[in-house]
Design a protein around this motif. Structure first.
Motif, short mmCIF file in Angstrom:
data_model
loop_
_atom_site.label_atom_id
_atom_site.label_comp_id
_atom_site.label_asym_id
_atom_site.label_seq_id
_atom_site.Cartn_x
_atom_site.Cartn_y
_atom_site.Cartn_z
N UNK A 130 38.68 -22.49 58.40
CA UNK A 130 38.16 -23.71 57.79
C UNK A 130 37.50 -23.43 56.44
N UNK A 131 37.56 -24.41 55.58
CA UNK A 131 36.85 -24.36 54.30
C UNK A 131 36.18 -25.70 54.07
N UNK A 132 35.12 -25.68 53.27
CA UNK A 132 34.45 -26.91 52.87
C UNK A 132 34.69 -27.13 51.39
N UNK A 133 35.19 -28.31 51.06
CA UNK A 133 35.43 -28.65 49.66
C UNK A 133 34.32 -29.58 49.19
N UNK A 134 33.71 -29.23 48.08
CA UNK A 134 32.58 -29.99 47.54
C UNK A 134 32.86 -30.37 46.10
N UNK A 135 32.52 -31.59 45.75
CA UNK A 135 32.66 -32.07 44.37
C UNK A 135 31.30 -32.51 43.85
N UNK A 136 30.98 -32.13 42.61
CA UNK A 136 29.72 -32.53 41.97
C UNK A 136 30.04 -33.19 40.64
N UNK A 137 29.64 -34.46 40.52
CA UNK A 137 29.86 -35.19 39.28
C UNK A 137 28.61 -35.15 38.42
N UNK A 138 28.79 -35.25 37.12
CA UNK A 138 27.69 -35.37 36.17
C UNK A 138 27.72 -36.76 35.58
N UNK A 139 26.65 -37.51 35.78
CA UNK A 139 26.62 -38.93 35.38
C UNK A 139 26.60 -39.09 33.87
N UNK A 140 26.86 -40.30 33.42
CA UNK A 140 26.55 -40.67 32.05
C UNK A 140 25.03 -40.71 31.90
N UNK A 141 24.55 -40.83 30.68
CA UNK A 141 23.10 -40.86 30.45
C UNK A 141 22.48 -42.08 31.14
N UNK A 142 21.51 -41.85 32.02
CA UNK A 142 20.93 -42.97 32.78
C UNK A 142 19.76 -43.62 32.05
N UNK A 143 19.35 -44.75 32.57
CA UNK A 143 18.10 -45.37 32.10
C UNK A 143 17.52 -46.22 33.23
N UNK A 144 16.22 -46.44 33.15
CA UNK A 144 15.47 -47.17 34.18
C UNK A 144 14.63 -48.24 33.50
N UNK A 145 14.67 -49.47 34.02
CA UNK A 145 13.93 -50.57 33.41
C UNK A 145 13.17 -51.34 34.46
N UNK A 146 12.07 -52.00 34.07
CA UNK A 146 11.32 -52.84 35.02
C UNK A 146 12.15 -54.05 35.44
N UNK A 147 11.74 -54.68 36.52
CA UNK A 147 12.37 -55.91 36.99
C UNK A 147 11.28 -56.96 37.14
N UNK A 169 4.09 -46.96 46.61
CA UNK A 169 4.21 -45.74 45.81
C UNK A 169 5.53 -45.65 45.07
N UNK A 170 6.50 -46.49 45.46
CA UNK A 170 7.82 -46.47 44.84
C UNK A 170 8.16 -47.89 44.38
N UNK A 171 7.69 -48.29 43.22
CA UNK A 171 7.84 -49.68 42.78
C UNK A 171 9.29 -50.04 42.45
N UNK A 172 9.62 -51.32 42.56
CA UNK A 172 10.98 -51.77 42.25
C UNK A 172 11.34 -51.53 40.78
N UNK A 173 12.58 -51.13 40.56
CA UNK A 173 13.11 -50.92 39.21
C UNK A 173 14.62 -51.17 39.23
N UNK A 174 15.17 -51.42 38.04
CA UNK A 174 16.61 -51.40 37.84
C UNK A 174 16.96 -50.03 37.30
N UNK A 175 17.87 -49.34 37.94
CA UNK A 175 18.28 -48.00 37.52
C UNK A 175 19.78 -48.00 37.24
N UNK A 176 20.15 -47.30 36.17
CA UNK A 176 21.54 -47.25 35.74
C UNK A 176 21.96 -45.80 35.53
N UNK A 177 23.13 -45.45 36.07
CA UNK A 177 23.74 -44.15 35.76
C UNK A 177 25.26 -44.31 35.81
N UNK A 178 25.72 -45.39 35.18
CA UNK A 178 27.12 -45.77 35.20
C UNK A 178 27.31 -47.17 35.75
N UNK A 179 26.39 -47.62 36.57
CA UNK A 179 26.35 -48.98 37.10
C UNK A 179 24.89 -49.32 37.38
#
Length: 306
Positions: A130-147, A169-179
């Protein structure tokens, strides 16, 4: 009959089926992969995605000039059963692993509607053959904004969550890293597990604010989180493992300072749906982009009808 609901023609390509963020076909998030969509129209792609019924199907065509070496660079588009989406992390992982099954592991690069996304595929020997295949993507530049507070109130009303069930401790936000994703943090694992929302109301809310999913989060420890992703805009009640939202959440966690600038986070998703998956989110100091990785494997094709 519109393209969304029409039957796919028999001469259409049959998507490959892969799951992302799991080592077994019954875990993680299944995605369709069409390796050659050169001759498909937008209605064709939407019809194929709707017929398959997964949260997303990826469609590959030739890359822009100079993007990468042949066989390892592609243009990729993503369709849910209802609409095209700008980026899909689990379908990106599934696509890279499908390609690696044909040309071997290594580096791939995809031109997506959200931007250029590199992906690295590795194989690790396991027990016996058996083998395990793993893929790691690198996102576009993200950003985070208040809602705005009224938007949070509407989202909670659609989810049927009282505001007192949120983690302050974890307030609501809009986060983007491609969507775009709305991040809402539950105060308890029980709150996260109890998901029964108003599908139409949440879909309307999300469409008005151009949201792809809602990233619901519960923090187990400093670097371990449990997440769920309602996806009504895609015609799906819930996404089992969401790479794009994981990337957005990594940016959110770093922006709010709840994790170090260099960190590796583990996200558990899908257990409440019976499709457990694990997503690894990597943050690197000095690099705004977020890396999201996980295992993947092919899903056996169903038997042909008799």
């Amino acid at each position: 009959m519109d393209a969304q609901h029409r039957r796919v023609d028999t001469d259409m390509p049959t998507p490959l089926r892969y799951t992302a963020f799991s080592t077994t076909p019954t875990g993680g998030n299944p995605a369709g992969v069409v390796l050659d969509a050169t001759h498909l129209t937008d209605p064709d792609m939407l019809a194929i995605a709707a017929d398959l019924g997964y949260s997303e199907t990826a469609f590959l065509t030739a890359p822009p000039d100079g993007l990468g070496e042949p066989g390892r660079a592609y243009t990729v588009r993503y369709f849910s059963p209802r609409a095209e989406v700008p980026f899909c992390g689990h379908a990106t992982v599934a696509t890279a692993i499908a390609l690696a099954d044909r040309v071997g592991p290594g580096e791939f690069v995809f031109a997506t509607p959200a931007g250029t996304v590199p992906v690295t595929v590795t194989r690790t020997p396991g027990d016996g053959t058996t083998t395990t295949t793993t893929a790691t993507l690198t996102s576009v530049t993200p950003h985070v904004t208040p809602i705005p507070a009224p938007d949070v109130e509407e989202a909670l009303a659609a989810l049927r969550w009282p505001a007192t069930d949120l983690d302050p401790a974890l307030p609501p936000r809009i986060a983007f890293a491609g969507a775009r994703h709305l991040v809402l943090a539950a105060a308890t694992r029980g709150r996260l597990a109890d998901l029964s929302y108003d599908f139409d109301r949440l879909e309307t809310f999300m469409r008005q604010r151009d949201l792809t999913t809602v990233q619901l989060v519960w923090r187990e420890s400093a670097d371990v989180f449990h997440v769920r992703n309602p996806f009504p805009v895609g015609g799906v009640v819930e996404d089992p493992a969401t790479g794009a939202a994981a990337a957005a959440f990594g940016a959110y966690a770093r922006e709010l300072g709840i994790v170090p600038d260099t960190a590796t986070l583990t996200l558990h998703q899908g257990a409440d749906m019976g499709r457990p998956g694990v997503l690894t989110v990597e943050l690197r100091a000095g690099d705004a982009r977020v890396r999201v990785g996980g295992a993947g494997t092919r899903i056996p094709s169903p038997p042909l009808p008799q």
